[in-house]
Design an enzyme around this catalytic site. Structure first.
Site, PDB file in Angstrom:
ATOM      1  CG  ASP A   1      38.812  41.446  30.559  1.00  0.00           C
ATOM      2  OD1 ASP A   1      39.925  41.154  31.034  1.00  0.00           O
ATOM      3  OD2 ASP A   1      37.759  40.934  30.953  1.00  0.00           O
TER       4      ASP A   1
ATOM      5  CB  CYS B   1      38.565  39.575  35.737  1.00  0.00           C
ATOM      6  SG  CYS B   1      39.160  39.049  34.109  1.00  0.00           S
TER       7      CYS B   1
ATOM      8  CG  HIS C   1      34.114  39.315  36.479  1.00  0.00           C
ATOM      9  ND1 HIS C   1      35.139  38.771  35.739  1.00  0.00           N
ATOM     10  CD2 HIS C   1      33.678  38.312  37.282  1.00  0.00           C
ATOM     11  CE1 HIS C   1      35.320  37.513  36.069  1.00  0.00           C
ATOM     12  NE2 HIS C   1      34.445  37.207  37.026  1.00  0.00           N
TER      13      HIS C   1
END
Length: 486
Positions: free
Chosen positions: A12, A52, A103
């Site tokens: 990430d 994200c 997510h």
């Protein structure tokens, strides 16, 4: 033919250039460098909507952003997709496991995985306000649930005083074994221990770092704290307007105005990367020791990058290389992908939407018609090949909303709120130091790339193009309505 095991190592907020094998002068990544020497590195890989949620929608569906419907960052929007990467691999006979970040919404939406050991990092939307009990991160997130059991009910990743999007940095305050990076590797190793040895597996080891907080264990900070570090890239086209206005801790769209804080952010970011590299090394060593490495394919990438004070900016969502250029490599054990040209580099423009069709092809599974991405297996055998001449990227981001067209050699940017244009020759100027939008010798090329963007936007509902020109100032939603209904 036996189906190979597939390991997707996802990170990430890892920049495409912040790796030893990518030539970074400061960052040390010995395990990933070794993996790169055994595979094909794609040095023109991008995240077409670099934050994200949108990036992971492309990863899990194989769709481009106007089709999966995520044009920026918005929490609490349901993920209802008929075809997903894990779902299709499950249908193809794989046992599918994710460890770490998903997510998605709801938090325990498995997107076709048989099992998920979840840690999404610090999600404001899943913690406060009218969050239903089952959607509270304190309940749904396996890492936080585990940390509470290990260290007590008050333990949290922000106990250091660092926000989840902050440029502040300081070492992890607990023993290293409690760090979320270690936890993802620990849970991945536990999956390898308890897997069915007669069934191929798909393991997505989805690490949170180097996304802030920059909180690696002390050992990793010590590697960088006394080193001279390369300065952030600041070119001839930026101004300090936003830096002077917003360069304080509560607005991290810019880097810090204090240069020492910028250096500390770099130390913390690099420390997180080397810590991550060592934990990935643990995972690779376990694959070797358990005698599954030779029958496995490994794909390593990230959801987006990090500006890290380049151009006075911080975080992601921007059209510049620090934000949207990502690492991407494919390696394989000796018993699979015999045509893979190890220790090679492919300059083709690739994107996260290409992961799903590539992994499905490796598994021998059918690729759904909904997938927009391309299978990259031919490029692992012939790294001189290509899958697209250019890529359209974008991000809905208020006054910083942007669209861009990138090729193997250059990039055209259109700021949709204002109409400002930029052009960078990435072959001559890989760090985007000189905006050549007014260069008379580049106007034909700029016209060509602008035309690609006009065509991309002409049939979309926002009205940013009428087929002959770009129209700035149009409403630009973060999520399209069909994102919840595909």
């Amino acid at each position: 033919m036996k189906q190979p095991n597939i390991i997707l190592i996802m990170t990430d907020q890892l920049r495409g250039d912040c790796l030893g094998y990518a030539g970074h002068p400061d960052v040390k990544t010995p395990y990933l460098d070794t993996l790169a020497s055994k595979g094909v590195c794609f040095d023109r890989a991008y995240s077409a909507c670099p934050s994200c949620i949108a990036a992971r929608a492309a990863l899990h569906t194989g769709m481009e952003q106007s089709h999966h419907g995520r044009l920026g960052y918005e929490d609490n929007v349901p993920w209802n997709y008929a075809n997903t990467m894990a779902g299709e691999l499950s249908k193809a006979g794989y046992y599918t496991q994710c460890v770490g970040k998903m997510h998605v919404h709801p938090l325990r939406n498995y997107l076709g995985f048989h099992n998920v050991d979840l840690h999404d990092g610090y999600l404001h939307a899943a913690r406060y306000g009218s969050v239903p009990y089952r959607e509270s991160q304190f309940v749904a997130d396996d890492y936080f649930y585990w940390l509470k059991q290990e260290l007590g009910v008050t333990a949290d990743v922000t106990d250091t005083g660092i926000d989840c999007n902050s440029y502040l940095a300081r070492p992890w305050m607990h023993e290293e074994k409690y760090h979320p990076t270690n936890w993802v590797t620990d849970r991945s190793l536990d999956f390898l221990r308890r897997r069915d040895p007669n069934r191929p597996f798909f393991l997505m080891a989805s690490y949170l770092r180097p996304h802030p907080p920059f909180d690696a264990p002390q050992y990793y900070f010590d590697l960088y704290k006394d080193k001279p570090l390369r300065e952030p890239f600041v070119g001839s086209w930026e101004t300090e307007e936003y830096l002077r206005k917003d360069g304080r801790i509560f607005d991290s769209k810019t880097g810090p105005i204090d240069k020492e804080l910028a250096r500390q952010a770099m130390i913390g970011y690099y420390a997180c990367i080397t810590h991550l590299d060592h934990q990935i090394g643990r995972l690779i060593m376990a694959l070797i020791e358990q005698e599954v490495y030779d029958d496995s394919v490994i794909l390593f990438t990230s959801d987006h990058g990090e500006e890290l004070c380049d151009h006075h900016m911080f975080r992601k969502s921007r059209p510049y290389e620090g934000s949207c250029h990502i690492p991407f490599l494919i390696a394989a054990g000796k018993n699979v992908l015999p045509d893979l040209k190890s220790s090679s580099t492919c300059h083709a423009v690739v994107e996260l939407r290409d992961v799903m069709p590539t992994l499905l092809s490796i598994a021998g599974a059918q690729i759904p018609d909904s997938v927009d991405g391309s299978c990259l297996l031919p490029l692992t055998a012939d790294p001189s090949a290509s899958v697209r001449p250019w890529l359209h990227g974008e991000h809905s981001y208020g006054e910083f909303s942007n669209h861009w067209i990138v090729t193997e050699t250059d990039k055209y940017i259109w700021h949709s709120a204002t109409g400002q244009e930029q052009y960078f020759d990435l072959k001559e100027d890989p760090h985007e130091l000189c905006d050549r939008i007014d260069d008379p010798d580049r106007q034909n090329r700029i016209h060509e790339l602008r035309g690609h963007l006009i065509d991309c936007l002409k049939d979309r509902t926002e009205g940013m193009s009428d087929g002959s020109r770009l129209i700035p100032g149009r409403p630009y939603p973060v999520t399209l309505p069909h994102a919840t209904a595909r």
